[in-house]
Design a protein around this motif. Structure first.
Motif, PDB file in Angstrom:
ATOM      1  N   GLY A 183       0.978  -1.114   0.168  1.00 46.87           N
ATOM      2  CA  GLY A 183      -0.299   0.037  -0.210  1.00 46.87           C
ATOM      3  C   GLY A 183       0.734   1.680   0.577  1.00 46.87           C
ATOM      4  O   GLY A 183       0.259   2.423  -0.556  1.00 46.87           O
ATOM      5  N   ARG A 197      -4.160   2.966  -0.644  1.00 44.87           N
ATOM      6  CA  ARG A 197      -3.267   3.172  -1.126  1.00 44.87           C
ATOM      7  C   ARG A 197      -2.617   4.949  -0.513  1.00 44.87           C
ATOM      8  O   ARG A 197      -2.916   5.869  -0.594  1.00 44.87           O
ATOM      9  CB  ARG A 197      -3.258   3.797  -2.606  1.00 44.87           C
ATOM     10  CG  ARG A 197      -2.785   2.774  -2.930  1.00 44.87           C
ATOM     11  CD  ARG A 197      -2.710   2.476  -4.675  1.00 44.87           C
ATOM     12  NE  ARG A 197      -1.307   3.008  -5.042  1.00 44.87           N
ATOM     13  CZ  ARG A 197      -1.610   3.201  -5.687  1.00 44.87           C
ATOM     14  NH1 ARG A 197      -1.302   2.728  -7.631  1.00 44.87           N
ATOM     15  NH2 ARG A 197       0.245   3.637  -6.227  1.00 44.87           N
ATOM     16  N   SER A 230      -7.749   2.353  -2.084  1.00 44.46           N
ATOM     17  CA  SER A 230      -6.860   2.262  -3.082  1.00 44.46           C
ATOM     18  C   SER A 230      -7.194   2.375  -4.761  1.00 44.46           C
ATOM     19  O   SER A 230      -7.414   3.083  -5.992  1.00 44.46           O
ATOM     20  CB  SER A 230      -6.966   0.642  -3.608  1.00 44.46           C
ATOM     21  OG  SER A 230      -5.830   0.009  -2.663  1.00 44.46           O
ATOM     22  N   SER A 240      -5.420   5.381  -6.844  1.00 42.29           N
ATOM     23  CA  SER A 240      -4.419   3.973  -8.115  1.00 42.29           C
ATOM     24  C   SER A 240      -4.660   5.657  -9.133  1.00 42.29           C
ATOM     25  O   SER A 240      -4.878   5.496 -10.497  1.00 42.29           O
ATOM     26  CB  SER A 240      -5.164   3.384  -8.263  1.00 42.29           C
ATOM     27  OG  SER A 240      -5.562   2.747  -7.245  1.00 42.29           O
TER      28      SER A 240
END
Ligand code: FES
Ligand code: ZN
Lengths: 86, 964
Positions: free
Chosen positions: B841, B872, B926, B930
């Protein structure tokens, strides 16, 4: 204050030591370890009422890690020894 | 002029005041005379003062009660020191003494008018009255504090000089009365090193003030102590027993930490009051308090005294009063026998004696004016009409409670002896012994003998001598069992007036009744609900009466009722004594003074003091980007591994690969624990075939060292040796476009990109000193990290500063470094990661080598990599470029209903002077994280601010500068 028996230095005040919890053998990750087994190793403690084996580190002393067998109710130490020495 | 000390008596044998000298002090604004040796309370009593304080809830007047430092009644403020027990504190010239908890005055207290407190403060009042509505609690609390205050803390009081001392002994004896002294002597005789503690100013215990012995027995004992090998600590309170016979004791400003192999508890007894109507009026004193006033300070407790008793001690007291010429209104004894040797003299002197009678109540407004007594039947109930005896003092000598609190904290189990109406301890834990009146011995000879046996047993525990023969123990036990009962458990029937069980918290028998009726009928609940025994006396005056009352109400025995748990401290202690000296060790680098000389603003980082900046962090950032800067990074953890086993160990400690690293090369590495959580990061170099040199974060250095040792010492330590070089080497990072030119002036080594490229380490002579130089770049600039033996640290640092002069070199601090690394998008472990952060992460998936057979975290990271990380760590920029969201702020997602869901947090943020905009690192789910450019919302100061996801470095994404 608890007196902790360092196998190298002898009995010393607990404030000189770091306590690092119950001894748990580590499963080798390259073998088949199930999620459950791994989680048990990581997070489950036996919480024994009686004598159990635990890790200590002599921080303000000789800098050795050692194992001690201690009664969790009376705090009486049965013995202490370096890893592998039993 | 009237006599300023109307109740000071002619000289008494054994008194401890110096009548040849006078001092004066003020109480409540008025001047009072005293003699050296007087306590505040004895001097005030000699002047006829009766009211010392106002009670906690009802603000009733209270006077001296125990005279022994146990009760709350005599608490005063001395100068800036609150809650001083005036019966224990010696008077000093010009002492400024003031009453506490009395507003507007000691004489006229508004709170007590019309029993105001009564309606406002029923039992459990904290819970009932003040808990709802809870938002009003701060107001209640303020009002309560004003009404109930226990003295005033002066915020301006300077920090005292507190310290601590370790004591070691074979046998510790707590209590320096006749039994404690005997125990100490006996143990010392057997060859033990003895520590003897007593809370009084001199040894002797009750022999100091009670006339049941001639003074020779005390002198005799003291002389023997002096010639024996006994360390004596007087004026010392033992606060508690801790594991393995570790005693905490306090004398003045010093905390003793005493360790002994065996302990004798010769802690004596505490005289306790009883329950009767108006039992809190000033002028009602315990018998021992009267005897202390009389025999230590030559002060009469009043002009006309009624002695109420149920044991020989009341008669001893009456004899003392008679001898001192104080008028006795009567002796009232529950017992029907009259066998005390003094009874003949007392009768002959015309003192009325009422056997088989008891006190049922007291009368008076501001102080006691009469005692109401009555004949009693065999179960203690009054028979016939009462009798009213006018008096100004009632001396209560009806019961004692063995002082066993300390022994309870040591694990002793309490057993209530119904036939003696006293607690005892059974069993006493191994290596601990109880002796003297704490053990039920009352007659002097029995106390001495009991102490002697305990001392012998303690010495025998250490195998210094043989235990006493069984027949000796049997004989002593028989003697003790024949001791006359000294404690009455009688409770007078109520007659419409207040009867206080607990003086500290103003809890009456009715309150106890109510609490039990409301269901708080176990002693632990009763204590918390009624606050009985939770005040300054900590149960010394009240817990046995509360127990008796509770057991009677519930119709069970005292033993069945049980007692509340005793915990240290058994006597009040200054927080300053526990805190000790204001000492915080810090670590400083070898050039610390240079930083200070340059006006660096220092910050605490772990154990280290580090320059945060030298005045202008932004200028420091710009200087590194445009010219060249130098930062002291000495606190970095620096460890050397030697031996052929080093690669194996590294492979297991780090998530990265090491075996293939060639000599002279450097690699960035990350350590995880077996949960797959990031522990530390740093660089590691292979200095030569069998020598590896690695660095860790500054704040994590100590933990990392222990961590590596742990694995090394539990099976992974084959053929490898670990050395901590953290303090051996100082480390400086020379960073900026001109850094090569600066370093070139101080070394012959070829610094060209070919000979010494990025991510290499070279043994290099810098300014004549052999150093390890790394070419690495946390700041994103061309930079050299120079590790120099600390002894030569300042020399090399100054040489670099001098060489850099022509290039505009300037030192930079931690703050500039934080900005520089953030511009490069580098994380800081502990700042941008927490106990939940895994490397997948945290944008370090590239470093995770799951194909290795084993490493710490492997199994967990395998598991995480199946679904991928949920959160993340990514960079962000603000839509409004000048807004810098505070670190730690929450990232939220507004819901349709207007509520905000927390979905992430800001771990780092700064305004970048290079890019002229606000940038940072944050944790996001995430799916959002991302997607570069995805927008999200930060909640700041009630506003919502928009930010955008950024991947990779903000500055020089290709890394051209650091490889230049
Ligand atoms: S009278 Fe001073 S503490 Fe009780
Ligand atoms: Zn050790």
């Amino acid at each position: 204050m608890l007196v902790v028996p360092c196998p190298n230095c002898g009995p010393r005040n607990a404030s000189e030591f770091r306590y690092a919890g119950e001894y748990r053998p580590r499963p080798h990750p390259s073998q088949d370890v199930t999620d459950d087994e791994w989680a048990t190793y990581l997070y489950t403690r036996s919480n024994t009422l009686g004598v159990h084996t635990e890790w200590w580190f002599h921080t303000s002393g000789c800098g050795l890690w050692f194992l001690a067998e201690r009664h969790t109710k009376t705090n009486a130490f049965v013995k202490s020894y370096l890893w592998g020495a039993t | 002029m009237s006599d300023p000390t109307p109740t000071r008596l002619p000289e008494r044998p054994g008194e401890i005041i110096d009548r040849t000298r006078q001092v004066s002090f003020t109480f409540n604004g008025e001047i009072y005379p005293a003699h050296p040796g007087d306590t505040i309370a004895s001097a005030l009593s000699a002047a006829g003062v009766r009211t010392f304080s106002r009670s906690f809830k009802y603000h009733r007047p209270r006077g001296l009660l125990c005279g022994a430092g146990h009760c709350p009644n005599c608490l005063v403020q001395v100068g800036d020191e609150p809650n001083v027990r005036s019966c224990q504190r010696a008077v000093e010239q010009d002492m400024d003494v003031n009453p506490q908890n009395a507003w507007p005055s000691l004489d006229q207290d508004v709170m007590s008018l019309a029993g105001l407190g009564d309606r406002f403060m029923p039992v459990g009042f904290y819970y009932k009255t003040f808990m709802k509505p809870s938002q009003l609690w701060p107001h209640y609390e303020q009002a309560l504090r004003n009404a109930a205050g226990l003295g005033v803390v002066d915020q301006g009081t300077p920090w005292g000089a507190y310290d601590k001392q370790y004591l070691h002994g074979d046998v510790a004896v707590i209590g320096g009365g006749p039994s404690g002294i005997s125990a100490a002597l006996e143990a010392a005789e057997a060859g033990a090193n003895v520590l003897l503690f007593d809370n009084g100013p001199q040894l002797g215990g009750h022999l100091r003030w009670r006339s049941d012995s001639d003074d020779t027995s005390r002198k005799d004992l003291l002389e023997k102590v002096q010639s024996a090998r006994i360390e004596v600590y007087t004026d010392t309170d033992v606060l508690g027993w801790y594991q393995d016979n570790w005693l905490a004791a306090v004398r003045g400003d010093r905390l003793f930490k005493a360790r002994a192999k065996a302990i004798v508890f010769a802690t004596g007894t505490i005289e306790v009051p009883t329950l009767f109507d108006n039992n809190d009026l000033p002028g009602i004193l315990l018998g021992s308090a009267v005897q202390r006033l009389l025999n230590l300070y030559g002060v009469a407790p009043g002009r006309r005294v009624v002695v109420v008793t149920a044991n020989r001690h009341g008669w001893d007291l009456a004899a003392d009063l008679l001898a001192a010429g104080v008028e006795l209104a009567a002796i009232v004894d529950e017992r029907r026998t009259r066998d005390h040797p003094a009874s003949v003299d007392l009768a002959a002197a015309g003192v009325p004696i009422y056997n088989g009678s008891a006190l049922t109540g007291a009368r008076g407004r501001k102080a006691v004016s009469a005692a109401v007594i009555s004949e009693i039947d065999d179960s203690g109930n009054p028979i016939g009409p009462g009798r009213v005896l006018s008096c100004d003092t009632i001396a209560l000598s009806t019961g004692w409670e063995p002082a066993l609190d300390l022994l309870y904290t040591a694990g002793g189990k309490s057993v209530y002896q119904e036939n003696r109406a006293e607690m005892s301890v059974d069993p006493v834990p191994d290596g601990l012994y109880v002796a003297g009146s704490a053990n039920g011995a009352d007659l002097l000879q029995a106390r001495v003998e009991d102490g002697r046996v305990a001392g012998r047993l303690a010495a025998a525990h250490l195998e210094l001598t043989e235990p006493p023969p069984q027949q000796e123990l049997d004989k002593l036990a028989l003697e003790l069992s024949k001791e006359e009962r000294r404690t009455s458990d009688r409770i007078s029937a109520p007659d419409g007036k207040k009867r206080f069980v607990c003086f500290c918290e103003d809890v009456t028998d009715v309150d106890v009744d109510t609490a039990i009726a409301e269901g708080y009928d176990s002693v632990e609940l009763l204590k918390r609900y009624s606050t009985i025994s939770m005040g300054p006396c900590q149960g010394k005056m009240c817990s046995v009466n509360a127990l008796r009352l509770c057991s009677r109400i519930k119709g069970q025995s005292v033993q069945e009722t049980g007692r509340t748990t005793s915990r240290p401290p058994t006597t009040p202690v200054y927080l300053g004594v526990l805190a000790g000296q204001n000492m915080e060790p810090v670590q400083v680098s070898s050039i610390h003074d240079w930083h200070l000389d340059r006006g660096a603003s220092m910050m605490v980082a772990g154990l280290w003091l580090r320059p945060e900046h030298y005045g202008d962090a932004t200028a420091e950032v710009n200087n590194v980007r445009n010219r060249v800067g130098l930062i002291d990074v000495s606190p970095l953890g620096k460890f050397q591994l030697t031996g052929p086993g080093a690669p194996d160990l590294l492979e297991r400690l780090y998530i990265n690969q090491w075996r293939n690293l060639r000599k002279g090369r450097v690699r960035y590495g990350v350590m995880c624990n077996d949960e797959g959580v990031v522990l530390d990061d740093g660089v590691c170099a292979r200095v030569d075939d069998d020598t590896w040199y690695l660095s860790t974060t500054s704040t994590g250095a100590g933990t990392a060292f222990q961590w590596i040792q742990w694995w090394l010492q539990s099976g992974w330590g084959g053929n490898v040796h670990l050395t901590d070089m953290t303090e051996i080497y100082s480390a400086f990072n020379l960073a900026g476009p001109h850094s090569r030119e600066v370093l070139r002036k101080l070394t012959k080594r070829d610094l060209g990109n070919k000979a010494f490229p990025y991510m290499r380490i070279r043994r290099t002579r810098v300014a004549g000193v052999s150093c390890r130089v790394w070419r690495i770049g946390f700041t994103g600039e061309l930079s050299y990290e120079i590790h120099v033996p600390s002894s030569a640290g300042l020399h090399v640092w100054e040489a670099l500063m001098e060489a850099g002069g022509e290039f505009g070199i300037a030192p930079f601090g931690v703050e500039a470094q934080r900005v520089l690394r953030l511009e490069k998008g580098h994380l800081i472990v502990g700042q941008d990661t927490d106990a939940m952060s895994d490397p997948l992460g945290a944008d370090m998936a590239w470093a995770v080598k799951l194909e290795k057979p084993d490493f710490l975290g492997k199994r967990s990271l395998e598991r995480i990599s199946v679904d991928g990380p949920h959160q993340r760590l990514v960079g962000f920029e603000m839509t409004r470029k000048h807004i810098v969201p505070e670190e730690g702020l929450q990232i939220v997602k507004p819901q349709e209903n207007g509520k905000l869901n927390i979905i992430g947090w800001i771990s780092s943020s700064r305004f970048s002077p290079t890019l002229k905009k606000s940038i940072g690192l944050c944790w996001l789910p995430s799916d959002i994280g991302s997607e570069p450019g995805a927008t999200f919302t930060i909640y700041q100061d009630g506003r919502l601010e928009e930010a955008r996801v950024h991947h990779g470095p903000f500055f020089d994404p290709g890394g051209e500068r650091l490889k230049s």
